[in-house]
Structure formats: C-alpha cells, structure tokens
Design a protein around this motif. Structure first.
Motif, PDB file in Angstrom:
ATOM      1  N   VAL A  76      11.788  66.816  29.324  1.00 56.49           N
ATOM      2  CA  VAL A  76      12.904  66.877  30.366  1.00 56.49           C
ATOM      3  C   VAL A  76      14.225  66.184  29.940  1.00 56.49           C
ATOM      4  CG1 VAL A  76      11.855  65.163  31.741  1.00 56.49           C
ATOM      5  CG2 VAL A  76      13.478  66.649  32.772  1.00 56.49           C
ATOM      6  N   GLU A  77      15.053  66.826  30.148  1.00 50.72           N
ATOM      7  CA  GLU A  77      16.369  66.054  30.012  1.00 50.72           C
ATOM      8  C   GLU A  77      17.220  66.163  31.398  1.00 50.72           C
ATOM      9  OE1 GLU A  77      19.342  66.644  26.736  1.00 50.72           O
ATOM     10  OE2 GLU A  77      20.328  67.544  28.123  1.00 50.72           O
ATOM     11  N   ILE A  78      17.518  65.237  32.154  1.00 47.32           N
ATOM     12  CA  ILE A  78      18.214  65.104  33.552  1.00 47.32           C
ATOM     13  C   ILE A  78      19.651  64.579  33.209  1.00 47.32           C
ATOM     14  CG2 ILE A  78      17.867  64.289  35.864  1.00 47.32           C
ATOM     15  CD1 ILE A  78      15.094  63.515  35.018  1.00 47.32           C
ATOM     16  N   LYS A  79      20.533  65.344  33.743  1.00 46.78           N
ATOM     17  CA  LYS A  79      21.947  64.875  33.834  1.00 46.78           C
ATOM     18  C   LYS A  79      22.009  64.365  35.179  1.00 46.78           C
ATOM     19  CE  LYS A  79      23.825  67.714  29.994  1.00 46.78           C
ATOM     20  NZ  LYS A  79      24.855  68.719  29.533  1.00 46.78           N
ATOM     21  N   ALA A 161      24.676  59.780  34.029  1.00 46.29           N
ATOM     22  CA  ALA A 161      23.726  59.435  32.946  1.00 46.29           C
ATOM     23  C   ALA A 161      22.952  60.367  32.484  1.00 46.29           C
ATOM     24  CB  ALA A 161      22.921  58.073  33.660  1.00 46.29           C
ATOM     25  N   LYS A 162      22.219  60.253  31.268  1.00 49.87           N
ATOM     26  CA  LYS A 162      21.282  61.182  30.716  1.00 49.87           C
ATOM     27  C   LYS A 162      20.105  60.701  30.404  1.00 49.87           C
ATOM     28  CE  LYS A 162      21.933  63.135  26.466  1.00 49.87           C
ATOM     29  NZ  LYS A 162      22.184  64.023  25.407  1.00 49.87           N
ATOM     30  N   ILE A 163      19.163  61.199  31.121  1.00 55.69           N
ATOM     31  CA  ILE A 163      17.814  60.617  31.160  1.00 55.69           C
ATOM     32  C   ILE A 163      16.816  61.768  30.383  1.00 55.69           C
ATOM     33  CG2 ILE A 163      15.573  59.987  32.479  1.00 55.69           C
ATOM     34  CD1 ILE A 163      17.481  59.063  34.759  1.00 55.69           C
ATOM     35  N   SER A 164      16.074  61.274  29.316  1.00 56.05           N
ATOM     36  CA  SER A 164      15.315  62.342  28.604  1.00 56.05           C
ATOM     37  C   SER A 164      13.815  61.602  28.311  1.00 56.05           C
ATOM     38  CB  SER A 164      15.988  63.009  27.419  1.00 56.05           C
ATOM     39  OG  SER A 164      16.078  61.697  26.421  1.00 56.05           O
ATOM     40  N   MET A 165      12.665  62.396  28.330  1.00 59.30           N
ATOM     41  CA  MET A 165      11.311  61.792  27.900  1.00 59.30           C
ATOM     42  C   MET A 165      10.513  63.170  27.697  1.00 59.30           C
ATOM     43  SD  MET A 165      10.167  60.973  31.730  1.00 59.30           S
ATOM     44  CE  MET A 165      11.692  60.180  31.965  1.00 59.30           C
ATOM     45  N   LYS A 166       9.419  62.930  27.112  1.00 57.00           N
ATOM     46  CA  LYS A 166       8.512  63.920  26.742  1.00 57.00           C
ATOM     47  C   LYS A 166       7.402  63.533  27.733  1.00 57.00           C
ATOM     48  CE  LYS A 166       9.798  65.140  22.254  1.00 57.00           C
ATOM     49  NZ  LYS A 166       8.931  65.092  20.612  1.00 57.00           N
ATOM     50  N   PHE A 167       6.414  64.331  28.108  1.00 55.25           N
ATOM     51  CA  PHE A 167       5.374  64.284  29.242  1.00 55.25           C
ATOM     52  C   PHE A 167       4.410  65.023  28.856  1.00 55.25           C
ATOM     53  CE2 PHE A 167       8.265  67.042  31.426  1.00 55.25           C
ATOM     54  CZ  PHE A 167       7.287  67.974  31.577  1.00 55.25           C
ATOM     55  N   SER A 168       3.056  64.739  29.227  1.00 56.12           N
ATOM     56  CA  SER A 168       1.916  65.710  29.177  1.00 56.12           C
ATOM     57  C   SER A 168       1.077  64.978  30.174  1.00 56.12           C
ATOM     58  CB  SER A 168       1.211  65.344  27.817  1.00 56.12           C
ATOM     59  OG  SER A 168       0.832  64.274  27.550  1.00 56.12           O
ATOM     60  N   TYR A 169      -0.068  65.892  30.827  1.00 57.32           N
ATOM     61  CA  TYR A 169      -0.989  65.584  31.657  1.00 57.32           C
ATOM     62  C   TYR A 169      -2.047  66.911  31.621  1.00 57.32           C
ATOM     63  CZ  TYR A 169       1.716  68.545  34.712  1.00 57.32           C
ATOM     64  OH  TYR A 169       2.596  69.603  35.149  1.00 57.32           O
ATOM     65  N   LYS A 170      -3.113  66.483  32.392  1.00 61.03           N
ATOM     66  CA  LYS A 170      -4.200  67.393  32.559  1.00 61.03           C
ATOM     67  C   LYS A 170      -3.781  67.952  33.896  1.00 61.03           C
ATOM     68  CE  LYS A 170      -9.207  68.376  32.721  1.00 61.03           C
ATOM     69  NZ  LYS A 170     -10.691  67.790  32.555  1.00 61.03           N
ATOM     70  N   ILE A 171      -3.944  69.359  34.226  1.00 62.73           N
ATOM     71  CA  ILE A 171      -3.695  70.025  35.400  1.00 62.73           C
ATOM     72  C   ILE A 171      -4.968  70.171  36.201  1.00 62.73           C
ATOM     73  CG2 ILE A 171      -3.037  72.204  36.370  1.00 62.73           C
ATOM     74  CD1 ILE A 171      -2.075  73.146  33.551  1.00 62.73           C
ATOM     75  N   PRO A 172      -4.885  69.378  37.309  1.00 66.87           N
ATOM     76  CA  PRO A 172      -5.984  69.515  38.158  1.00 66.87           C
ATOM     77  C   PRO A 172      -6.451  70.673  38.896  1.00 66.87           C
ATOM     78  CG  PRO A 172      -4.134  68.843  39.615  1.00 66.87           C
ATOM     79  CD  PRO A 172      -3.776  69.006  37.954  1.00 66.87           C
ATOM     80  N   VAL A 173      -7.951  70.628  38.936  1.00 66.54           N
ATOM     81  CA  VAL A 173      -8.356  72.073  39.599  1.00 66.54           C
ATOM     82  C   VAL A 173      -7.851  71.890  41.203  1.00 66.54           C
ATOM     83  CG1 VAL A 173     -10.560  73.185  40.379  1.00 66.54           C
ATOM     84  CG2 VAL A 173     -10.437  72.200  38.087  1.00 66.54           C
ATOM     85  N   ASP A 174      -8.127  70.750  41.652  1.00 69.12           N
ATOM     86  CA  ASP A 174      -7.592  70.781  43.065  1.00 69.12           C
ATOM     87  C   ASP A 174      -6.404  69.771  43.114  1.00 69.12           C
ATOM     88  OD1 ASP A 174      -7.322  70.339  45.968  1.00 69.12           O
ATOM     89  OD2 ASP A 174      -9.277  69.534  46.402  1.00 69.12           O
ATOM     90  N   GLY A 175      -5.382  70.163  43.451  1.00 63.78           N
ATOM     91  CA  GLY A 175      -4.256  69.530  43.390  1.00 63.78           C
ATOM     92  C   GLY A 175      -3.474  69.423  44.964  1.00 63.78           C
ATOM     93  N   MET A 176      -4.720  68.865  45.587  1.00 67.30           N
ATOM     94  CA  MET A 176      -4.257  68.612  47.015  1.00 67.30           C
ATOM     95  C   MET A 176      -3.683  69.687  47.856  1.00 67.30           C
ATOM     96  SD  MET A 176      -3.006  64.412  46.792  1.00 67.30           S
ATOM     97  CE  MET A 176      -1.486  65.319  46.043  1.00 67.30           C
ATOM     98  N   ASP A 177      -4.127  70.768  47.642  1.00 65.56           N
ATOM     99  CA  ASP A 177      -3.513  72.025  48.160  1.00 65.56           C
ATOM    100  C   ASP A 177      -2.214  72.375  47.989  1.00 65.56           C
ATOM    101  OD1 ASP A 177      -4.457  74.279  49.567  1.00 65.56           O
ATOM    102  OD2 ASP A 177      -3.890  73.524  51.588  1.00 65.56           O
ATOM    103  N   ARG A 178      -1.696  71.887  46.822  1.00 67.60           N
ATOM    104  CA  ARG A 178      -0.397  71.990  46.638  1.00 67.60           C
ATOM    105  C   ARG A 178      -0.180  72.739  45.385  1.00 67.60           C
ATOM    106  NH1 ARG A 178       1.526  69.831  50.877  1.00 67.60           N
ATOM    107  NH2 ARG A 178       1.535  67.675  51.763  1.00 67.60           N
ATOM    108  N   MET A 179      -0.958  72.390  44.214  1.00 67.45           N
ATOM    109  CA  MET A 179      -1.074  73.117  42.940  1.00 67.45           C
ATOM    110  C   MET A 179      -2.249  72.838  42.340  1.00 67.45           C
ATOM    111  SD  MET A 179      -1.207  70.075  40.703  1.00 67.45           S
ATOM    112  CE  MET A 179      -0.220  70.794  39.250  1.00 67.45           C
ATOM    113  N   GLY A 180      -2.361  73.474  41.088  1.00 64.25           N
ATOM    114  CA  GLY A 180      -3.910  73.392  40.692  1.00 64.25           C
ATOM    115  C   GLY A 180      -3.960  74.583  39.792  1.00 64.25           C
ATOM    116  N   ARG A 181      -5.408  74.976  39.479  1.00 65.07           N
ATOM    117  CA  ARG A 181      -5.789  75.993  38.632  1.00 65.07           C
ATOM    118  C   ARG A 181      -6.920  76.671  39.465  1.00 65.07           C
ATOM    119  NH1 ARG A 181      -9.716  73.505  34.867  1.00 65.07           N
ATOM    120  NH2 ARG A 181      -9.131  71.194  34.995  1.00 65.07           N
ATOM    121  N   LEU A 182      -7.292  77.986  39.274  1.00 66.26           N
ATOM    122  CA  LEU A 182      -8.021  78.787  39.838  1.00 66.26           C
ATOM    123  C   LEU A 182      -8.874  79.520  38.774  1.00 66.26           C
ATOM    124  CD1 LEU A 182      -9.711  79.971  42.318  1.00 66.26           C
ATOM    125  CD2 LEU A 182      -7.815  81.771  42.399  1.00 66.26           C
ATOM    126  N   ASP A 183     -10.198  79.689  38.562  1.00 64.94           N
ATOM    127  CA  ASP A 183     -10.840  80.629  37.874  1.00 64.94           C
ATOM    128  C   ASP A 183     -11.186  81.796  38.389  1.00 64.94           C
ATOM    129  OD1 ASP A 183     -12.235  81.466  35.638  1.00 64.94           O
ATOM    130  OD2 ASP A 183     -13.840  79.953  35.817  1.00 64.94           O
TER     131      ASP A 183
END
Length: 638
Positions: A76-79, A161-183
C-alpha cells in the motif's frame, strides 16, 4: 406607609408562590444538555464553520489472493494530506486484521459464550518495508492501531507525507460477520474488507480518533481517491468498490458484450450464467493469473469479493441528470433462484434509485451485492449479504446495506462512537424505500411506533448514546437501529410534520456530504432549519432512557364548555394532540404545544363548546411511542 407595606407583603407573597413554582418546573428539560456552541470549525447553526477542515488520504494498493493458503499479500502507498492548522509529529493507522489474534483486545473482551463478533484468532498482520517519503520509518503497533513516527513533521495547512509498506495475513473464515471466506460446492467465496492498513481520522473534536477495533463499533475514516489492483487465479472473478478499469483484460469477449449490454438495459443481464460457472466459458485464460484493476474517487474505503463460484449479473441504474450506474450481484449456485439472489440486482437497483432521488445523488458508478457468509455489511459501493437470504429477508438486508451509502459513506459520521448516526438514520430511510418498492411488496412497519414499548419498559434498556462496543448485544439492535429510527419517525410524523422535517433532513445530508458531522452538528442543523428548540426530545430520547407517558386524567364540564385535565406521567414532554369526540358523533382536534409542560407536569385546557363530550383521546393515530396506552383515553361514564 400602610399602603406601601401592603404592596410589599402582596408582592413578597406573589414572589414566594412563583419561587415555589420555579422549584417544580421543567425548564431543565428544555435547556442545553451538551456543548453545542459554535466555533470557527463548526457553526452553531449546524454547518461547517468558515475554517472547517478535514484531512485527506489517497491510496494505491496492489494485493494478491492465494486461495491455496487462504492468505493475502500486498503493498500500500498512502498519500496523506494534512489540512489541519497544526503540524503532525506522527500519524495513526488502523491495522484491523490484528483483531484476529489470541491476545487482541477484541478477543479478550468477547464473552465466553460468544457473540456475533466472534472471529478466528489465527490471523493478524505481518508488516514489512514501512517507509515515510522513501525512508525507513519507526513505528509502534498497539493492538489494532499503528503509530508511525515522523522524522520531519507534516506541516499544517496542506503538508503532505507518503507512507508505504508491505503486508500479509491469513484470511479468517469468520471475520466477525464483516468479512471472511465461505466454502461452497463450486469453490471459495472471499469477502474482503478491512483488508489493508487505513489512516485514522484526525479531526477538530478529538484529534486522533484511535478507538480500538473490538467488533461492534464500525469505522471512521478519511476521504480520498483509491486505485487498487487485485491479482487472483485465472478462474476467479473479482467484483469491487469503484469502477473496473480493465474489463477487456479480465473478461471474455462474450462477457464483455454482456457487460456493455447490462449498462444499457434495466433488465437483469447475466455476465456469467449459472451453467457457465466452473467451465472454460467463464474464463479468458486456461491458466495463470488475472489482475483486476479498480478506481474509486472521494470515498473512505473500498472492499471486494472474489470467487471461482460466482454467478454474475447486472443492470443499469438510472440517476439524476441522465447519469447511469451499474447494479451488480455475485453469488453461488446455492443462492440462485427467483425467490433468492436472482432478484438481488433488481433490489440493488431499486434501492439506489430511491435514495438517490429522494435524499442525495448517488455518487458512485457501481453498486455491487456479494453473497457471503455475512448477515449484512456495507462498504462504499459494495455490500456483503447472506448467501442464504431470500425474498423479504434478501430485500431487507440489501436495501439496508445499500442505504448505508448515504449514512455513513456520503455523510461521514463516526460509526465507532455514534452507531445511531449511521444505523439509526439508515433504518429510518429504509422505511420509506421498502414502502415504495414494487408497490410495497415488502412493507415496513416502522411507523407503528408503539411496537417498541416492550423494550422501553425493560429495566435493562440503554441509551442510544451508549457506544456500540459497550452496549449489551441484546440491546444493540434497539440502541443503534430501532430506537433512533423510531425517534426520527416520531419527530417527522408527529412533532414537526413531514414537510418541515424532510426539508431539514435533506439539508443536513447535503450540508455534511463527504464531511464529518458530530451529534451536536445534527441537532443544531435540524433545530435551525425547523425553527424549534428540541432539547427536550434529544435529551430524553437520544441521550437518556426516559420515556413518554401522556395521560388524559379527567374531563370536567363547566358552564361554557369542558376543562380537559392532562398530566405528564413520563419524563419526556411531548406536544399534545387530542381527538375530542362528541355525543352527536362529530369530532374536533385540539393541538397543544410542548411548552405546556415547561411549568410542571399538570395542565388544564379549556374547550369552549355547547356540545356534550363523549371521549377525549391523546394520539389517536398512535404516532407516539407512549408506554401506557391505558391512560391515553377519557370516556364519559354512562
């Protein structure tokens, strides 16, 4: 001297009586209950002041989805633009995937019995190459917040200011009823939200708004422009907030033609048909990857859905000034059918068109509904709704989530603190949309305000102003959604009347579009627009647990008419609308202003008439959530 002494005694006696009355009056109910004075940033009239400012954040994002490991990697790069009148020595970001860890504040404050805001605890951000203006930056992560230290402060009044970084994470199955994954049978559905580090709001009220992300409290973010790319396996379809920039690169020729057709027709048109899912017809490649490129302007967030199981359809949305947008739906075969998601695009189109015409023009080019393992969650131009929803349930959740494009996407209130300013206002406008849709196919009963009375009588009830993360989850539906919406219905239909209220409410939306109003701004704006002191209503209904209980105590016959005795048994005063029915079958209306309760809790109204009164009823149309209907009516004894 005797005359003077007598005058003094009479005057003193009268003052004593008035003083006793003053001790028992209700003036405190009508006084200001919170700081509502204006300043250069926010005027007392409920508008942005002459020196109002807000900061801005533009995002450029590149992310890759890895279904084989259910992980995300990205950069991500944030201006960041500091428009405030003070320099900033540090910048706060939200890293909300850290909610999904064993030791997050959200995890540790979740009851042992669980709740809606459960979440997997095997996730969390891995961050690297954090830089500010190209140089390595020092940072400190505290739970779901990230403080970035600046070697050189960001100057006031337009510093960058310009902020940048790399990121990674495991996607939750149950993202508190806001996000996640479904099989599902044909693959995985990824509902991707809060998927990148986001700048917190720095404002003139709190400074940095850095309340931790616990679960119930939603979001408060800066506006800006987004440019984001999502790389997925070749057999995945991506739908996202904003406008797809490269349809020719990711769609087949057939899909591209269908896409163009959908933009020109109000009939739902397939882009990927049910029978094509999982076949070569659905992909423009036979291997490798595709990168889907989206842009969105003047928004405070973006979300996307990705799957190899999507049926995908769309239809044209008609907007003001001959503008067009595209309603889209993406869902698995398990959700297909005319009683279910095959009508999702129809629902989305109708919802957006209604709110755009009646409240404020829809600013985006697309509105996307994604079926997922989520009850219902909104993001700018995109909603996640339950893949199991059908008929009235699907209409209700679709209409509600897209209504959120007005609150809080256009009117950018602080959801994490003031849930009622988005959920309550949205529930209110949903009432009118539902009654309008398809000749009231799924009618709303929100205007039956007395249905909320059982909750209002509970000792466990809480105030609307209670922060969502503090509210008892059994009460959240009332404090955030139902009670504020009922309050607005009562204000519109009973206290002010539709014309006065509607003009003020629309003016509030237009005035604060793409800005950050506080509760006082809303109260001030409505009062200034309608020309009323409504402290008595805001205080009791929105900032307390008091109730309304108006009684017709007695009706007394006099020489020239009748004396109607009224009493305020509850804490909240209310204008009094009476229906007086005579023995000859005729009736008349008596309307008394709320000011009758300023001096006390009893009032007598003289009704001159030579007819015989049969019945006197308060709120005959049942527009007020009065907690005791039994004392609303006086009837003549036979």
């Amino acid at each position: 001297m005797k005359s003077l002494l007598g005058l003094v005694l009479v005057t003193f006696g009268a003052m004593s009586v008035f003083a006793q009355d003053a001790k028992e009056n209700n003036q405190s109910l009508f006084d200001d209950f919170m700081y509502r004075s204006g300043n250069v940033y926010r005027s007392a009239s409920g508008k942005p002041g002459p020196e109002y400012w807000q900061n801005k954040a533009d995002y450029k994002l590149k992310v890759e989805l890895h279904p084989e490991t259910h992980t995300v990697t990205g950069e991500v790069e944030i201006k960041y633009y500091n428009n405030s009148p003070e320099k900033l020595d540090f910048i706060w970001l939200y890293v909300e995937q850290n909610r999904f860890t064993d030791n997050s504040r959200g995890t540790l404050t979740t009851p042992t019995a669980g709740n809606r805001y459960n979440g997997d605890t095997s996730g969390g951000y891995a961050l690297s190459e954090v830089e500010v203006d190209g140089d390595q930056a020092e940072y400190l992560i505290t739970d779901t917040r990230m403080k970035i230290f600046l070697d050189d402060a960001v100057k006031e009044d337009g510093g960058k200011a310009k902020i940048s970084m790399k990121f990674s994470y495991k996607i939750p199955v149950d993202g508190m009823d806001r996000m996640g994954r479904l099989d599902v049978e044909q693959g995985w559905i990824y509902a991707m939200a809060q998927w990148y580090p986001r700048v917190a709001v720095f404002d003139d009220v709190t400074g940095w708004n850095v309340e931790p992300y616990l679960g119930a409290g939603e979001f408060y973010l800066e506006y800006g422009d987004y440019d984001y790319e999502v790389t997925v396996p070749y057999n995945y379809t991506v739908v996202g907030s904003g406008d797809l920039q490269n349809p020719k690169d990711v769609l087949t020729k057939t899909q591209l033609n269908r896409w163009k057709k959908a933009k020109e027709t109000e009939e739902t048109t397939y882009i990927i048909k049910p029978e094509e899912v999982g076949t070569a017809q659905a992909y423009n490649k036979t291997s490798g990857k595709n990168t889907w490129h989206f842009k969105m302007e003047n928004t405070h967030d973006v979300a996307f859905g990705a799957s190899n199981a999507f049926i995908w359809d769309a239809a044209r949305i008609n907007l003001e000034d001959d503008r067009k947008a595209l309603a889209q739906s993406a869902y698995p075969k398990e959700s297909d059918g005319q009683k279910a998601w095959s009508r999702s695009t129809e629902y989305t189109k109708a919802s957006i068109e209604f709110y755009s015409e009646n409240y404020y023009p829809y600013p985006y080019k697309n509105a996307v509904n994604v079926a997922a393992e989520i009850g219902g969650m909104e993001y700018p131009g995109l909603s996640f709704c339950s893949w199991r929803s059908k008929e009235a349930s699907l209409w209700g959740v679709t209409d509600h989530e897209f209504g959120h494009n007005w609150f809080p996407m256009i009117v950018g209130s602080n959801e994490r603190k003031f849930a009622w300013m988005d959920e309550g206002f949205n529930t209110f406008i949903n009432h009118f949309s539902s009654n309008e849709f398809n000749d009231s196919e799924y009618p709303s009963t929100l205007d039956q305000t007395r249905s909320i009375v059982p909750y209002l009588k509970k000792e466990t009830r809480e105030g609307i102003d209670t922060y969502p993360d503090v509210t008892n989850l059994r009460n959240l539906g009332y404090t955030a959604y139902y009670k504020p919406a009922v309050g607005l219905i009562t204000l519109r239909n009973y206290i002010l009347g539709p014309k006065r209220f509607d003009q003020a409410f629309k003016s509030y939306i237009k005035t604060w579009a793409f800005k950050h109003p506080q509760p006082a701004d809303f109260f001030n704006h409505i009062e200034n627009s309608v020309g009323e002191n409504l402290n008595w209503f805001w205080k009791g209904w929105f900032y307390g647990t008091e109730n309304i209980d108006i009684a017709v105590s007695d009706v007394e016959k006099t020489e020239n008419g009748f004396l109607i005795h009224l009493s305020k048994e509850g804490e909240i005063p209310m204008p009094v609308k009476l229906k007086v029915t005579y023995t000859d079958g005729t009736a008349t209306a008596v309307n008394l202003p709320v000011e009758i309760w300023q001096r006390g809790n009893k009032w007598e109204h003289f009704l001159p008439t030579n007819k015989e009164v049969e019945k006197v009823e308060f709120d005959a149309e049942k527009q007020v959530p009065d907690i005791h209907s039994s004392n609303d009516v006086w009837k003549k004894k036979n």
